[in-house]
Structure formats: C-alpha cells, structure tokens
Design a protein around this motif. Structure first.
Motif, short mmCIF file in Angstrom:
data_model
loop_
_atom_site.label_atom_id
_atom_site.label_comp_id
_atom_site.label_asym_id
_atom_site.label_seq_id
_atom_site.Cartn_x
_atom_site.Cartn_y
_atom_site.Cartn_z
N LYS A 147 38.10 36.33 31.35
CA LYS A 147 38.94 37.36 31.97
C LYS A 147 38.68 37.45 33.47
O LYS A 147 39.62 37.65 34.26
CB LYS A 147 38.66 38.71 31.30
CG LYS A 147 39.67 39.76 31.60
CD LYS A 147 39.41 40.97 30.72
CE LYS A 147 40.51 41.99 30.90
NZ LYS A 147 40.35 43.13 30.01
N THR A 148 37.44 37.28 33.88
CA THR A 148 37.11 37.31 35.31
C THR A 148 37.79 36.17 36.05
O THR A 148 38.33 36.36 37.14
CB THR A 148 35.58 37.26 35.51
OG1 THR A 148 34.99 38.39 34.86
CG2 THR A 148 35.20 37.24 36.97
N VAL A 189 30.59 33.61 34.14
CA VAL A 189 31.35 34.85 33.99
C VAL A 189 32.24 34.69 32.75
O VAL A 189 32.30 33.63 32.15
CB VAL A 189 32.21 35.15 35.24
CG1 VAL A 189 31.34 35.35 36.47
CG2 VAL A 189 33.23 34.05 35.49
N ALA A 197 34.83 29.45 33.69
CA ALA A 197 34.04 30.65 33.43
C ALA A 197 32.60 30.28 33.10
O ALA A 197 31.65 30.92 33.59
CB ALA A 197 34.66 31.45 32.27
N ARG A 238 41.40 36.96 36.46
CA ARG A 238 41.59 37.96 37.53
C ARG A 238 41.49 37.32 38.91
O ARG A 238 42.26 37.67 39.82
CB ARG A 238 40.54 39.06 37.41
CG ARG A 238 40.79 40.02 36.29
CD ARG A 238 39.73 41.10 36.28
NE ARG A 238 39.88 41.94 35.11
CZ ARG A 238 38.89 42.53 34.48
NH1 ARG A 238 37.65 42.40 34.91
NH2 ARG A 238 39.12 43.28 33.42
#
Length: 66
Positions: A20-21, A17, A12, A24
């Motif tokens: 959570k991104t 980002v 991340a 996903r």
C-alpha cells in the motif's frame, strides 16, 4: 543490475514497506512507475534507488537528533 524491473510487491520488499505504501508513492508521483495492463505496475530498480537518494535526510538538510 540496474535494468531490473520490480512489481509492487517486490518494490515493497526492497524498500521494506507494505504494498500500500508503494501504491501511495506512485499515486503521489513520488515514485516513477509504468502501468502494465489495467491494474499492474512495474517499477525500475534505478527509479527506486533515485527515490531513496532524493529522500535522504542529508540531501534535505534534516538533522537527526540523538
């Protein structure tokens, strides 16, 4: 070094980002990752770089309007 392995948080940070991104992207099979144990994921740097390459707007023919 292309054999670097990242955690969700490190990936991340590299992609700029949130965690959570990244989760996903893994769940949607857009980012290749390996599950370690019950909840931990590891992502190879080369797979992150491939994700970025595959999702570059130049490759998809998307023009940026200025």
């Amino acid at each position: 070094m292309d054999d670097e392995i990242f955690t969700i948080t490190q990936a991340a940070h590299y992609l700029k980002v949130c965690d959570k991104t990244v989760r996903r992207l893994i769940k949607a099979n857009k980012l290749t990752a390996s599950k370690v144990g019950d909840r931990s994921w590891r992502i190879r740097k080369i797979d992150i770089d491939m994700y970025l390459k595959d999702n570059t707007n130049e490759l998809k023919g998307v023009a940026i309007n200025e």
